[in-house]
Design an enzyme around this catalytic site. Structure first.
Site, PDB file in Angstrom:
ATOM      1  N   LYS A  90       3.837 -30.889 -51.661  1.00 31.34           N
ATOM      2  CA  LYS A  90       4.111 -32.334 -51.540  1.00 31.34           C
ATOM      3  C   LYS A  90       5.018 -32.781 -52.684  1.00 31.34           C
ATOM      4  O   LYS A  90       6.011 -33.463 -52.472  1.00 31.34           O
ATOM      5  CB  LYS A  90       2.796 -33.127 -51.643  1.00 31.34           C
ATOM      6  N   HIS A 121      -5.650 -12.557 -22.387  1.00 31.85           N
ATOM      7  CA  HIS A 121      -4.453 -11.826 -21.974  1.00 31.85           C
ATOM      8  C   HIS A 121      -3.421 -11.813 -23.086  1.00 31.85           C
ATOM      9  O   HIS A 121      -2.238 -11.595 -22.838  1.00 31.85           O
ATOM     10  CB  HIS A 121      -3.879 -12.459 -20.705  1.00 31.85           C
ATOM     11  N   GLU A 168      -8.575 -25.863 -45.202  1.00 33.79           N
ATOM     12  CA  GLU A 168      -8.299 -26.700 -46.364  1.00 33.79           C
ATOM     13  C   GLU A 168      -9.545 -26.874 -47.238  1.00 33.79           C
ATOM     14  O   GLU A 168      -9.456 -27.027 -48.452  1.00 33.79           O
ATOM     15  CB  GLU A 168      -7.792 -28.070 -45.901  1.00 33.79           C
TER      16      GLU A 168
END
Ligand code: PA5
Length: 477
Positions: free
Chosen positions: A446, A332, A303
């Site tokens: 938003k 793995h 951000e």
């Protein structure tokens, strides 16, 4: 005297930053030449000066958090002790910077199965839940395992109006009111901006206990403010030691010379790596307790540095994608890609010298040499060997990697680590010439959510959304 007041102990607890494997001397052409660092010196000087000036001008108030919260810390410790006596659960409602820090610090410093322990083994502290999403199932099922009458809710939002957090707040408020009428207000603590947003107004009207997120301290830089300190104190973590660790790192990370300042050096190397097309930053702790530090760092790095415009308003489209991995688990799963895939990553290992405990591997199955060689060793030796082996595999494959080592995981070293990564991020922002403290790219999503759910004032945005290109069914199978 507390141990963090002892100079010798502090020095023993200093975290280190090893960047050998970032350098061409080790990884060949893929690495960074010493001469590149020298050539960058004028830019580094400028960035270093800007850090001093911005701090002086109050543009980096998160840097003062280790020093200016004495009274708040006293209040938090007081409140935390009252909560311990009265409540079985402490639930944080928040998202992003209002949640990732509390999660990371709790995982780092408390028992791995903290919530499952009986209360006396938790030092009488309540269980901690951080609800950082609006997934309906998670929200609903929370109430299957907590008794709200024995729960304190800490609603955290800097802006005081984040939809996700406020939706959770509305749900919790109704439930509490139904169960306990007016005394519901004793079950809510609001942590928010002192002036801006709806939450502070509601908190004042309703009489909630309130903590402020200081002005100029953005969400992702707020872990060392009441955002993180309250939950930590409630769960028995020594927040004074954590702040002392941050202050200690501040001394180190305030040195203007990048060759002496590990946070500046870390940022400088990432900056040069980005310029050379290393667009991915993997954080790989070899310590389960630091697993969520990688989540916290992912938000901080993404951000802060992922920006379209530089400070002059030019389109730059910069940033480095953070990836979370866990050693050895992801050996793995992801290390195949890291060693043989594209040369586009910097891997940061987080390691510790001393784990909190030692576990021996017992003897057995002696007629199976592929198993029995492990006997007599410890899990500590095994995990250390695997970290070193992965570093070596990456080095051999000429992949840039660096290692941050904590002498041990404790509040002092966690305070250092948080502060180190924050300064690294801020300095990287300076070098990149962008504003590391805003997040304009988050706003569009938003605002679109507000429009879709009919928030007054967002009618135009709704129209804009309604006129977006319709999806073609041909592309949906
Ligand atoms: O770093 C930031 O500022 C953001 O990620 C915020 O923490 C996040 O959007 C939540 O915002 P708020 O604390 O205002 O609810």
């Amino acid at each position: 005297m507390k141990r963090f007041q002892d100079k010798k102990w502090k020095e023993e607890m200093k975290i280190t930053f090893d960047y050998n494997h970032m350098m061409s001397e080790f990884v060949g052409d893929e690495g960074i030449e010493w001469s590149q660092l020298e050539a960058l010196e004028p830019t580094l000087k400028k960035a270093s000066l800007a850090m001093i000036e911005k701090r002086k001008a109050g543009q980096m108030r998160w840097r003062e958090l280790p020093y200016n919260q004495e009274e708040i810390v006293r209040d938090i410790l007081d409140t935390a002790s009252g909560i311990k006596d009265r409540f079985d659960n402490f639930v944080v409602l928040g998202i992003g910077g209002s949640a990732l820090g509390p999660i990371a610090v709790q995982q780092a410093l408390n028992h791995m199965f903290y919530n499952e322990l009986p209360k006396e083994q938790r030092g009488g502290c309540p269980r901690l839940y951080v609800i950082d999403n609006v997934d309906p199932q998670r929200m609903k099922e929370l109430f299957d395992i907590i008794d709200v009458e024995k729960t304190m809710f800490n609603v955290i939002t800097k802006s005081g109006s984040t939809s996700e957090t406020m939706a959770q707040f509305l749900i919790v408020t109704r439930l509490l009111k139904e169960k306990m009428g007016d005394s519901y207000r004793d079950h809510i603590i609001a942590t928010t901006d002192q002036e801006k947003g709806s939450l502070i107004q509601i908190a004042r009207d309703e009489g909630f206990k309130t903590y402020y997120i200081p002005e100029g301290v953005g969400g992702r830089f707020s872990e060392l403010s009441p955002v993180g300190l309250l939950a930590a104190a409630v769960c028995g973590i020594d927040i004074e030691e954590m702040l002392a660790g941050a202050a200690y790192m501040d001394e180190i990370a305030s040195q203007p010379d990048p060759y002496k300042n590990p946070a500046y050096m870390a940022a400088t190397l990432q900056y040069l790596a980005m310029k050379a097309g290393k667009n991915i930053s993997v954080m790989m702790p070899y310590v389960d307790s630091l697993k969520y530090m990688a989540d916290w760092y992912a938000q901080l790095w993404a951000e802060s540095l992922g920006k379209r415009y530089d400070l002059e308003g030019n389109e730059v489209f910069v940033g480095q994608t953070p990836v979370k991995a866990l050693g050895v688990t992801d050996q793995h799963s992801q290390v195949q890609l890291y060693t043989e895939g594209p040369f586009d990553k910097v891997i940061t290992f987080l390691g510790v010298k001393e784990y909190k405990c030692k576990v021996e591997i017992p003897k057995g199955f002696e007629n199976h040499p592929a198993v029995s060689f492990l006997a007599g060793h410890t899990l500590n030796e095994l995990i250390h060997a695997e970290q070193m082996a992965t570093e070596y595999a990456l080095l051999k494959a000429k992949r840039l990697n660096r290692t941050i080592t904590l002498p041990e995981v404790n509040p002092f070293t966690i305070g250092q680590l948080l502060y180190f990564l924050e300064v690294e991020t801020a300095f990287a922002g300076e070098l990149m010439g962008i504003d590391a403290f805003d997040q304009p790219g988050v706003e569009e999503g938003k605002n679109a959510t507000y429009a879709l759910l009919g928030r007054p004032g967002y009618e135009e945005k709704k129209e804009e959304l309604d006129s977006r290109p319709k999806k073609n069914s041909k592309y949906i199978l």
